[in-house]
Design a protein around this motif. Structure first.
Motif, PDB file in Angstrom:
ATOM      1  N   ASN A 387      18.290  25.852  -5.921  1.00 30.57           N
ATOM      2  CA  ASN A 387      17.839  27.082  -6.764  1.00 30.57           C
ATOM      3  C   ASN A 387      16.433  27.483  -6.195  1.00 30.57           C
ATOM      4  O   ASN A 387      16.051  27.086  -5.155  1.00 30.57           O
ATOM      5  CB  ASN A 387      17.497  26.630  -8.283  1.00 30.57           C
ATOM      6  N   ARG A 388      15.864  28.272  -6.918  1.00 34.54           N
ATOM      7  CA  ARG A 388      14.682  29.347  -6.430  1.00 34.54           C
ATOM      8  C   ARG A 388      13.514  28.319  -6.329  1.00 34.54           C
ATOM      9  O   ARG A 388      12.759  28.715  -5.726  1.00 34.54           O
ATOM     10  CB  ARG A 388      14.502  30.464  -7.094  1.00 34.54           C
ATOM     11  N   TRP A 389      13.611  27.249  -7.033  1.00 34.41           N
ATOM     12  CA  TRP A 389      12.394  26.447  -7.016  1.00 34.41           C
ATOM     13  C   TRP A 389      12.818  25.221  -6.066  1.00 34.41           C
ATOM     14  O   TRP A 389      11.882  24.250  -5.918  1.00 34.41           O
ATOM     15  CB  TRP A 389      12.101  25.664  -8.162  1.00 34.41           C
ATOM     16  N   GLY A 390      13.689  25.322  -5.126  1.00 39.58           N
ATOM     17  CA  GLY A 390      13.905  24.229  -4.296  1.00 39.58           C
ATOM     18  C   GLY A 390      14.851  23.254  -4.506  1.00 39.58           C
ATOM     19  O   GLY A 390      14.910  21.945  -3.790  1.00 39.58           O
ATOM     20  N   ALA A 391      15.047  23.020  -5.591  1.00 39.33           N
ATOM     21  CA  ALA A 391      15.875  21.855  -6.179  1.00 39.33           C
ATOM     22  C   ALA A 391      17.296  22.205  -5.907  1.00 39.33           C
ATOM     23  O   ALA A 391      18.000  23.091  -5.948  1.00 39.33           O
ATOM     24  CB  ALA A 391      16.008  21.727  -7.993  1.00 39.33           C
ATOM     25  N   LYS A 392      17.853  20.913  -5.384  1.00 39.44           N
ATOM     26  CA  LYS A 392      19.418  21.153  -4.929  1.00 39.44           C
ATOM     27  C   LYS A 392      20.299  20.904  -6.104  1.00 39.44           C
ATOM     28  O   LYS A 392      20.208  19.843  -6.907  1.00 39.44           O
ATOM     29  CB  LYS A 392      19.498  19.621  -3.997  1.00 39.44           C
ATOM     30  N   ILE A 393      21.140  21.707  -6.318  1.00 39.73           N
ATOM     31  CA  ILE A 393      21.927  21.869  -7.462  1.00 39.73           C
ATOM     32  C   ILE A 393      23.368  21.639  -7.247  1.00 39.73           C
ATOM     33  O   ILE A 393      24.448  21.260  -7.918  1.00 39.73           O
ATOM     34  CB  ILE A 393      21.961  23.265  -8.209  1.00 39.73           C
ATOM     35  N   TYR A 394      23.803  21.549  -5.916  1.00 43.20           N
ATOM     36  CA  TYR A 394      25.071  21.072  -5.469  1.00 43.20           C
ATOM     37  C   TYR A 394      25.142  20.749  -3.958  1.00 43.20           C
ATOM     38  O   TYR A 394      24.381  21.131  -3.158  1.00 43.20           O
ATOM     39  CB  TYR A 394      26.164  22.114  -5.641  1.00 43.20           C
ATOM     40  N   GLU A 395      25.921  19.644  -3.777  1.00 44.22           N
ATOM     41  CA  GLU A 395      26.113  19.152  -2.251  1.00 44.22           C
ATOM     42  C   GLU A 395      27.315  18.634  -2.006  1.00 44.22           C
ATOM     43  O   GLU A 395      28.125  18.006  -3.021  1.00 44.22           O
ATOM     44  CB  GLU A 395      24.977  17.929  -2.074  1.00 44.22           C
ATOM     45  N   SER A 396      28.219  18.913  -1.005  1.00 41.98           N
ATOM     46  CA  SER A 396      29.230  18.258  -0.555  1.00 41.98           C
ATOM     47  C   SER A 396      29.154  18.025   0.920  1.00 41.98           C
ATOM     48  O   SER A 396      28.764  18.914   1.674  1.00 41.98           O
ATOM     49  CB  SER A 396      30.527  19.356  -0.825  1.00 41.98           C
ATOM     50  N   LYS A 397      29.707  16.979   1.316  1.00 42.99           N
ATOM     51  CA  LYS A 397      29.866  16.537   2.801  1.00 42.99           C
ATOM     52  C   LYS A 397      31.097  17.138   3.460  1.00 42.99           C
ATOM     53  O   LYS A 397      31.361  17.135   4.671  1.00 42.99           O
ATOM     54  CB  LYS A 397      29.686  15.097   2.792  1.00 42.99           C
ATOM     55  N   ASN A 398      31.835  17.541   2.504  1.00 41.59           N
ATOM     56  CA  ASN A 398      33.362  18.108   2.966  1.00 41.59           C
ATOM     57  C   ASN A 398      33.876  19.170   2.262  1.00 41.59           C
ATOM     58  O   ASN A 398      34.836  18.837   1.333  1.00 41.59           O
ATOM     59  CB  ASN A 398      34.428  17.044   3.338  1.00 41.59           C
ATOM     60  N   TYR A 399      33.006  20.358   2.193  1.00 45.31           N
ATOM     61  CA  TYR A 399      33.267  21.310   1.257  1.00 45.31           C
ATOM     62  C   TYR A 399      34.532  22.049   1.578  1.00 45.31           C
ATOM     63  O   TYR A 399      34.933  22.453   2.738  1.00 45.31           O
ATOM     64  CB  TYR A 399      32.050  22.519   1.417  1.00 45.31           C
ATOM     65  N   GLN A 400      35.352  22.358   0.486  1.00 46.29           N
ATOM     66  CA  GLN A 400      36.718  22.942   0.452  1.00 46.29           C
ATOM     67  C   GLN A 400      36.925  24.323  -0.159  1.00 46.29           C
ATOM     68  O   GLN A 400      37.871  24.606  -0.836  1.00 46.29           O
ATOM     69  CB  GLN A 400      37.688  22.169   0.016  1.00 46.29           C
ATOM     70  N   TRP A 403      33.276  25.412  -4.977  1.00 43.38           N
ATOM     71  CA  TRP A 403      32.124  25.503  -5.794  1.00 43.38           C
ATOM     72  C   TRP A 403      32.233  26.830  -6.473  1.00 43.38           C
ATOM     73  O   TRP A 403      32.240  27.896  -5.983  1.00 43.38           O
ATOM     74  CB  TRP A 403      30.881  25.603  -5.052  1.00 43.38           C
ATOM     75  N   ASN A 404      32.000  26.904  -7.922  1.00 44.82           N
ATOM     76  CA  ASN A 404      32.163  28.047  -8.766  1.00 44.82           C
ATOM     77  C   ASN A 404      30.849  28.096  -9.839  1.00 44.82           C
ATOM     78  O   ASN A 404      31.134  28.405 -10.763  1.00 44.82           O
ATOM     79  CB  ASN A 404      33.403  28.150  -9.590  1.00 44.82           C
ATOM     80  N   GLY A 405      29.734  27.078  -9.242  1.00 45.62           N
ATOM     81  CA  GLY A 405      28.758  27.533 -10.265  1.00 45.62           C
ATOM     82  C   GLY A 405      28.321  26.180 -10.806  1.00 45.62           C
ATOM     83  O   GLY A 405      27.533  25.896 -11.562  1.00 45.62           O
ATOM     84  N   ASP A 406      29.220  24.961 -10.640  1.00 45.30           N
ATOM     85  CA  ASP A 406      28.657  23.708 -11.032  1.00 45.30           C
ATOM     86  C   ASP A 406      27.387  23.100 -10.539  1.00 45.30           C
ATOM     87  O   ASP A 406      27.075  23.589  -9.340  1.00 45.30           O
ATOM     88  CB  ASP A 406      29.994  22.725 -10.859  1.00 45.30           C
ATOM     89  N   SER A 407      26.793  22.447 -11.390  1.00 48.53           N
ATOM     90  CA  SER A 407      25.426  21.827 -11.002  1.00 48.53           C
ATOM     91  C   SER A 407      25.368  20.373 -11.423  1.00 48.53           C
ATOM     92  O   SER A 407      26.062  20.130 -12.051  1.00 48.53           O
ATOM     93  CB  SER A 407      24.467  22.636 -11.397  1.00 48.53           C
ATOM     94  N   HIS A 408      24.275  19.769 -10.495  1.00 50.12           N
ATOM     95  CA  HIS A 408      24.157  18.336 -11.066  1.00 50.12           C
ATOM     96  C   HIS A 408      23.043  18.684 -12.208  1.00 50.12           C
ATOM     97  O   HIS A 408      22.259  19.622 -12.317  1.00 50.12           O
ATOM     98  CB  HIS A 408      23.178  17.702 -10.004  1.00 50.12           C
ATOM     99  N   GLY A 409      23.200  17.584 -13.227  1.00 48.35           N
ATOM    100  CA  GLY A 409      22.151  17.938 -14.437  1.00 48.35           C
ATOM    101  C   GLY A 409      20.840  17.637 -14.014  1.00 48.35           C
ATOM    102  O   GLY A 409      19.837  18.366 -14.753  1.00 48.35           O
ATOM    103  N   SER A 410      20.430  17.003 -12.992  1.00 50.14           N
ATOM    104  CA  SER A 410      19.107  16.943 -12.758  1.00 50.14           C
ATOM    105  C   SER A 410      18.640  18.291 -12.369  1.00 50.14           C
ATOM    106  O   SER A 410      17.268  18.382 -12.509  1.00 50.14           O
ATOM    107  CB  SER A 410      18.772  16.021 -11.759  1.00 50.14           C
ATOM    108  N   SER A 411      19.084  19.249 -11.969  1.00 47.24           N
ATOM    109  CA  SER A 411      18.579  20.238 -11.573  1.00 47.24           C
ATOM    110  C   SER A 411      18.522  21.335 -12.466  1.00 47.24           C
ATOM    111  O   SER A 411      17.606  22.357 -12.513  1.00 47.24           O
ATOM    112  CB  SER A 411      19.549  21.017 -10.389  1.00 47.24           C
TER     113      SER A 411
END
Length: 447
Positions: A387-400, A403-411
């Protein structure tokens, strides 16, 4: 009667008996007995006679006694010289008349000659004369065979014979030879220009020989054709021999033009290329009703259509065959299938297309964040979204691309969709040799 002057007389009578007892004599040398040719008998009225007292007359009497033939006989001539008192003298000559002279021919006699078998002259008609009468001419012809039917010796004999069997013979020897070969009676086109689908049948030729009916014909046909792509010649030869070995040959040359002329060109295609027509690889003047087939490679065809995307990288050989008609031919093309269309985009960062917007609102447009252009490169896509504050909201080591806007709760404080706004991505194409891709992305959600 003697009388004196007184007329005294005395008479004496003498009687003279005048007689003519002497025969005449011949004036000329008397002809002796002789033997003469029938055409050499002298005139019989050649003797005269003289008489001592008066003139003498000469008569001739001829007696002929026939011999063995018409012109051979015995001629007895008797000359009788008579004076006026019939005193006579005779002379007899016996002439043996013979005929030993042969007749002679009237015409110029034909000479010996050497001629061709079709130029034998007609026999001359000869006549003959005989010194004592007529002559008959008999003609005979004898043939002595040679080494062949038309080589022979012709002996012509004319025999002129008179009534006594005297004959004259003339012989003409004609040496007959056959030096000329048979000739062609039929019409023959010596040169013909045709296309390969119009080659004429072998003509049935008729030959003749001037002297013989025994003609041997040997036919031979050869071709200069070495492939199905070049014009060629057909050479037809008739070798004709007569009975005497005289030989002639007759040739017909057919210039054949190939009507199905095909030039094949190999090609290179990539595995992503669209289906194409193999006829595009052929050029020339040919019939397109032939058949395409696979010579090598695991491939299938739809008529003449080939789809590179249906095969693997490699070489594929296809054959076009024209089997119907008088001009069959075939041509092969090789299509090299490579993957250069994949390799080149993979090494060029400009070919990587990254989404600019994600609208995860369920309208099926821009629903997902996508990375395209390297689908066939075999790279592993590593994606991080901040996000714009530098928090990682999504990560994939084998992206397919899912991603359609899903995020991790911590972000965002809880799990779910990220709020609408601008986010940032880092994309690493592992093993690509390309630098990581970074950039903003606008995400629109219902939050």
């Amino acid at each position: 009667t003697a009388t004196d002057s007184c007329d005294n007389t005395i008479t004496h009578t003498q009687t003279i008996n005048v007689v003519d007892t002497t025969a005449p004599t011949f004036n000329e040398t008397l002809p002796a007995d002789t033997t003469l040719e029938c055409d050499a008998i002298p005139d019989g009225n050649s003797l005269t006679a003289s008489d001592n007292c008066s003139e003498a007359t000469v008569t001739l009497e001829e007696v002929i006694t026939d011999g063995s033939c018409e012109n051979e006989y015995t001629l007895v001539r008797t000359w009788t010289a008579t004076d006026s008192c019939d005193n006579t003298i005779t002379h007899t000559q016996t002439i043996n008349v013979i005929d030993s002279t042969a007749p002679t021919f009237n015409e110029t006699l034909p000479e010996d000659s050497d001629v061709e078998c079709d130029a034998v002259p007609n026999a001359e008609t000869l006549t003959a004369n005989d010194n004592c009468g007529t002559a008959t001419v008999v003609f005979e012809e004898e043939i002595t065979n040679g080494a062949c039917t038309s080589d022979y010796i012709m002996t012509r004999t004319w025999t002129a014979t008179d009534s006594c069997g005297n004959d004259a013979v003339h012989i003409q020897i004609i040496t007959v030879q056959d030096n000329d070969p048979p000739t062609l009676v039929s019409d023959l086109d010596e040169t013909i220009n045709v296309t390969c689908d119009a080659i004429p049948q072998v003509p049935g030729l008729v030959f003749e020989d001037a002297c013989s009916n025994a003609i041997e014909v040997v036919f031979n046909e050869t071709s200069t054709q070495i492939n199905d792509f070049e014009d060629y010649e057909i050479i037809r030869i008739w070798i004709v021999t007569d009975d005497c070995g005289n030989e002639a040959d007759f040739t017909q040359v057919i210039f054949v033009e190939i009507s199905n002329i095909i030039e094949a060109n190999d090609a290179e295609r990539c595995v992503l290329d669209i289906e194409f027509d193999l006829f595009d690889l052929l050029s020339g003047n040919f019939d397109m009703d032939g058949t395409w087939s696979v010579v090598s490679g695991d491939a299938t065809l739809d008529g003449s259509l080939f789809a590179p995307s249906t095969v693997e990288v490699g070489n594929y050989t296809f054959k076009y065959s024209i089997t119907e008609g008088a001009c069959p031919t075939e041509a092969e093309v090789t299509v090299v299938i490579d993957d250069e269309c994949l390799v080149l985009p993979c090494s060029d960062a400009n070919n990587v297309i990254i989404s600019k917007t994600v609208t995860a609102n369920g309208d099926n447009f821009n629903e997902f964040f996508t990375l395209t252009g390297v689908e066939f490169c075999g790279f592993t896509v590593e994606l991080e979204i901040f996000n714009r504050w530098g928090a990682k909201i999504y990560e994939s080591k084998n992206y397919q691309n899912n991603w359609n806007g899903d995020s991790h709760g911590s972000s965002v404080g809880r799990s779910g969709k990220v709020p609408t706004g601008t986010y940032y991505y880092i994309i690493n194409l592992r093993d690509s040799g390309l630098k990581p891709f970074t950039g903003p992305i606008y995400v629109a959600t219902n939050k």
